[in-house]
Write a protein that holds these residues in place. Structure first.
Motif, PDB file in Angstrom:
ATOM      1  N   TYR A 207       0.830  -1.200   0.000  1.00  0.00           N
ATOM      2  CA  TYR A 207       0.000   0.000   0.000  1.00  0.00           C
ATOM      3  C   TYR A 207       0.875   1.265   0.000  1.00  0.00           C
ATOM      4  CZ  TYR A 207      -3.222   3.558   1.704  1.00  0.00           C
ATOM      5  OH  TYR A 207      -3.950   4.702   1.854  1.00  0.00           O
ATOM      6  N   ARG A 208       1.952   1.217   0.800  1.00  0.00           N
ATOM      7  CA  ARG A 208       2.823   2.411   0.892  1.00  0.00           C
ATOM      8  C   ARG A 208       3.857   2.463  -0.230  1.00  0.00           C
ATOM      9  NH1 ARG A 208       6.304   4.175   4.638  1.00  0.00           N
ATOM     10  NH2 ARG A 208       5.603   6.277   5.072  1.00  0.00           N
ATOM     11  N   LYS A 209       3.760   1.508  -1.140  1.00  0.00           N
ATOM     12  CA  LYS A 209       4.631   1.380  -2.319  1.00  0.00           C
ATOM     13  C   LYS A 209       6.042   0.924  -1.966  1.00  0.00           C
ATOM     14  CE  LYS A 209       1.914   4.467  -5.150  1.00  0.00           C
ATOM     15  NZ  LYS A 209       1.004   5.115  -4.217  1.00  0.00           N
ATOM     16  N   ILE A 210       6.695   1.637  -1.073  1.00  0.00           N
ATOM     17  CA  ILE A 210       8.062   1.250  -0.711  1.00  0.00           C
ATOM     18  C   ILE A 210       8.078   0.708   0.718  1.00  0.00           C
ATOM     19  CG2 ILE A 210      10.361   2.207  -0.228  1.00  0.00           C
ATOM     20  CD1 ILE A 210       9.988   3.963  -2.709  1.00  0.00           C
ATOM     21  N   GLY A 211       8.837  -0.348   0.906  1.00  0.00           N
ATOM     22  CA  GLY A 211       8.913  -0.947   2.247  1.00  0.00           C
ATOM     23  C   GLY A 211      10.348  -1.263   2.609  1.00  0.00           C
ATOM     24  N   GLY A 212      10.507  -2.154   3.572  1.00  0.00           N
ATOM     25  CA  GLY A 212      11.849  -2.536   4.030  1.00  0.00           C
ATOM     26  C   GLY A 212      12.114  -3.990   3.681  1.00  0.00           C
ATOM     27  N   MET A 213      13.269  -4.227   3.065  1.00  0.00           N
ATOM     28  CA  MET A 213      13.642  -5.579   2.638  1.00  0.00           C
ATOM     29  C   MET A 213      14.492  -6.248   3.723  1.00  0.00           C
ATOM     30  SD  MET A 213      14.534  -7.580  -0.314  1.00  0.00           S
ATOM     31  CE  MET A 213      15.615  -8.989  -0.397  1.00  0.00           C
ATOM     32  N   SER A 214      14.180  -7.516   3.982  1.00  0.00           N
ATOM     33  CA  SER A 214      14.943  -8.293   4.966  1.00  0.00           C
ATOM     34  C   SER A 214      15.015  -9.733   4.493  1.00  0.00           C
ATOM     35  CB  SER A 214      14.236  -8.221   6.324  1.00  0.00           C
ATOM     36  OG  SER A 214      12.931  -8.769   6.205  1.00  0.00           O
ATOM     37  N   GLY A 215      15.763 -10.549   5.212  1.00  0.00           N
ATOM     38  CA  GLY A 215      15.862 -11.964   4.861  1.00  0.00           C
ATOM     39  C   GLY A 215      17.210 -12.318   4.251  1.00  0.00           C
ATOM     40  N   PRO A 216      17.392 -13.621   3.907  1.00  0.00           N
ATOM     41  CA  PRO A 216      18.704 -14.123   3.486  1.00  0.00           C
ATOM     42  C   PRO A 216      19.428 -13.273   2.432  1.00  0.00           C
ATOM     43  CG  PRO A 216      17.130 -15.924   3.607  1.00  0.00           C
ATOM     44  CD  PRO A 216      16.358 -14.671   3.912  1.00  0.00           C
ATOM     45  N   ALA A 217      18.690 -12.664   1.510  1.00  0.00           N
ATOM     46  CA  ALA A 217      19.350 -11.917   0.431  1.00  0.00           C
ATOM     47  C   ALA A 217      20.104 -10.688   0.935  1.00  0.00           C
ATOM     48  CB  ALA A 217      18.329 -11.493  -0.630  1.00  0.00           C
ATOM     49  N   VAL A 218      19.747 -10.179   2.111  1.00  0.00           N
ATOM     50  CA  VAL A 218      20.434  -8.967   2.584  1.00  0.00           C
ATOM     51  C   VAL A 218      21.695  -9.301   3.397  1.00  0.00           C
ATOM     52  CG1 VAL A 218      18.197  -7.745   2.690  1.00  0.00           C
ATOM     53  CG2 VAL A 218      19.221  -8.552   4.819  1.00  0.00           C
ATOM     54  N   LYS A 219      21.919 -10.596   3.637  1.00  0.00           N
ATOM     55  CA  LYS A 219      23.009 -10.959   4.557  1.00  0.00           C
ATOM     56  C   LYS A 219      24.394 -10.431   4.145  1.00  0.00           C
ATOM     57  CE  LYS A 219      25.286 -14.693   5.167  1.00  0.00           C
ATOM     58  NZ  LYS A 219      25.626 -16.098   5.153  1.00  0.00           N
ATOM     59  N   PRO A 220      24.809 -10.585   2.880  1.00  0.00           N
ATOM     60  CA  PRO A 220      26.147 -10.076   2.539  1.00  0.00           C
ATOM     61  C   PRO A 220      26.284  -8.572   2.755  1.00  0.00           C
ATOM     62  CG  PRO A 220      25.305 -11.548   0.828  1.00  0.00           C
ATOM     63  CD  PRO A 220      24.162 -11.268   1.749  1.00  0.00           C
ATOM     64  N   VAL A 221      25.206  -7.844   2.493  1.00  0.00           N
ATOM     65  CA  VAL A 221      25.214  -6.385   2.690  1.00  0.00           C
ATOM     66  C   VAL A 221      25.361  -6.085   4.180  1.00  0.00           C
ATOM     67  CG1 VAL A 221      23.853  -4.260   2.407  1.00  0.00           C
ATOM     68  CG2 VAL A 221      23.673  -6.088   0.690  1.00  0.00           C
ATOM     69  N   ALA A 222      24.563  -6.791   4.978  1.00  0.00           N
ATOM     70  CA  ALA A 222      24.588  -6.590   6.434  1.00  0.00           C
ATOM     71  C   ALA A 222      25.960  -6.943   7.004  1.00  0.00           C
ATOM     72  CB  ALA A 222      23.506  -7.445   7.087  1.00  0.00           C
ATOM     73  N   LEU A 223      26.509  -8.043   6.531  1.00  0.00           N
ATOM     74  CA  LEU A 223      27.797  -8.506   7.056  1.00  0.00           C
ATOM     75  C   LEU A 223      28.902  -7.475   6.790  1.00  0.00           C
ATOM     76  CD1 LEU A 223      29.105 -10.991   8.437  1.00  0.00           C
ATOM     77  CD2 LEU A 223      29.545 -11.910   6.161  1.00  0.00           C
ATOM     78  N   ALA A 224      28.906  -6.935   5.586  1.00  0.00           N
ATOM     79  CA  ALA A 224      29.925  -5.935   5.243  1.00  0.00           C
ATOM     80  C   ALA A 224      29.773  -4.694   6.125  1.00  0.00           C
ATOM     81  CB  ALA A 224      29.811  -5.552   3.767  1.00  0.00           C
ATOM     82  N   MET A 225      28.533  -4.320   6.392  1.00  0.00           N
ATOM     83  CA  MET A 225      28.308  -3.123   7.227  1.00  0.00           C
ATOM     84  C   MET A 225      28.723  -3.382   8.666  1.00  0.00           C
ATOM     85  SD  MET A 225      24.908  -1.339   5.750  1.00  0.00           S
ATOM     86  CE  MET A 225      24.976  -0.554   4.142  1.00  0.00           C
ATOM     87  N   VAL A 226      28.401  -4.561   9.172  1.00  0.00           N
ATOM     88  CA  VAL A 226      28.791  -4.908  10.547  1.00  0.00           C
ATOM     89  C   VAL A 226      30.317  -4.909  10.653  1.00  0.00           C
ATOM     90  CG1 VAL A 226      28.837  -6.843  12.210  1.00  0.00           C
ATOM     91  CG2 VAL A 226      26.674  -6.138  11.147  1.00  0.00           C
ATOM     92  N   TYR A 227      30.968  -5.492   9.673  1.00  0.00           N
ATOM     93  CA  TYR A 227      32.440  -5.541   9.654  1.00  0.00           C
ATOM     94  C   TYR A 227      33.024  -4.121   9.715  1.00  0.00           C
ATOM     95  CZ  TYR A 227      37.092  -6.203   7.608  1.00  0.00           C
ATOM     96  OH  TYR A 227      38.427  -6.169   7.369  1.00  0.00           O
TER      97      TYR A 227
END
Ligand SMILES: Cc1cc2nc3c(=O)[nH]c(=O)nc-3n(C[C@H](O)[C@H](O)[C@H](O)COP(=O)(O)O)c2cc1C
Length: 300
Positions: A207-227
């Motif tokens: 409904y709001r058109k844009i939302g927040g993406m989560s789940g296995p596909a974001v892991k490499p992005v998250a890992l690099a940021m945590v590092y």
């Protein structure tokens, strides 16, 4: 073997927490998993007053994960204090309250309401992409982030974790700003902004058109940021984003995280967090590791 970890003098029996908004208040999940096996339960965002959240549809499946635009629906701090804290206190796990607001004043109000509440840690969400005022706008400008962290820290009577948004050019800049505002620990990542369109209906799925993406596909992005954040600051970091199993969690610990949170994986398996904790223990025993500090941040 010692699976305990310490976050700002709060000792967790193991490094596995639940990610805010994916585990309710723990009540629903307690029928399927043993909360006593978790290091901490992080509850859904709590505001000073009840919030309705966004209109549906507000959840969509995408390759490798999901989109949500729930918008921090919650029954408010008074309800949380009266109903959820006594429920969670029946279990031998730490309680982390995720707090949200539309404005600096609302963040202050909820922090003041939570003074004296029987919880262990506060997690300040300045990174939600699903609210039109507040939320992520506080976590994308270092000056604004520092100011709101400072205001909340002044009123907080528990250690303060600040939850960061990945939707920035340089997350280390915001991480440093949060620490200079007084953050005792950092958690990351919140969801990445995302979108899905139904071409038959010619409409955005949410409904709001844009939302927040989560789940296995974001892991490499998250890992690099945590590092990167672990290299940039000296406070404990709680890593999350796409963790589904013990191996995923161990990657975050090797990147420098003190603890990890399990989010979207709870929706496919309500026992996911408990299984991750068990899997980390098995890995430690198999590899002859006595304490997680032996592998924490070993990626230089
Ligand atoms: C349905 C849903 C609701 C969420 N609600 C919150 C929230 O209330 N507060 C918050 O800080 N993060 C919230 N998040 C973000 C998660 O806590 C987590 O940071 C993110 O989903 C990345 O982890 P994951 O890939 O393991 O899910 C929510 C995520 C989802 C999927």
């Amino acid at each position: 073997m010692n699976t305990k970890v310490n976050i700002c003098s709060v000792e967790l029996k193991n490094p596995v927490m639940t990610a805010s908004g994916t585990f309710g208040s723990g009540r629903e999940f307690s029928e399927f998993t043993d909360l006593n096996k978790l290091g901490a339960v992080v509850v859904k965002g709590v505001a000073a007053k009840p919030w309705q959240g966004n209109p549906p549809p507000r959840i969509a499946e995408v390759y490798g994960g999901m989109l949500n635009s729930v918008g921090l629906q919650n029954p408010g701090a008074d309800y949380f204090i009266k109903n959820d804290i006594p429920f969670l206190r029946q279990f031998d796990t730490k309680i982390v309250v995720n707090i949200c607001g539309h404005s600096e004043q609302e963040y202050i109000d909820v922090t003041e309401k939570l003074r004296g509440a029987d919880v262990d840690l506060l997690e300040l969400n300045i990174s939600c992409p699903n609210v039109s005022e507040g939320g992520m706008s506080f976590g994308t400008d270092p000056k604004v982030a520092e100011k709101v962290v400072k205001a909340v820290k002044k009123r907080a009577d528990k250690p303060l974790i600040v939850k960061l948004s990945p939707n920035v050019t340089d997350i280390t800049e915001i991480a440093r700003a949060a620490v200079s505002g007084g953050a005792d620990a950092l958690s990351l990542i919140n969801t990445l902004t995302g979108m899905k369109i139904d071409v038959k209906r010619r409409k955005s799925v949410l409904y709001r058109k844009i939302g927040g993406m989560s789940g296995p596909a974001v892991k490499p992005v998250a890992l690099a940021m945590v590092y990167k954040v672990c290299k940039a600051v000296d406070v404990p970091v709680i890593g999350m984003g796409g963790i589904s199993n013990a191996e995923d969690a161990l990657e975050f610990i090797m990147a420098g995280a003190t603890a990890v949170s399990i989010g979207t994986a709870n929706f496919t398996d309500p026992g996911a967090a408990e299984k991750v904790a068990e899997g980390i223990k098995k890995y430690m025993s198999h590899e002859g590791i006595n304490d997680l500090s032996e592998i924490r941040g070993i990626i230089d």
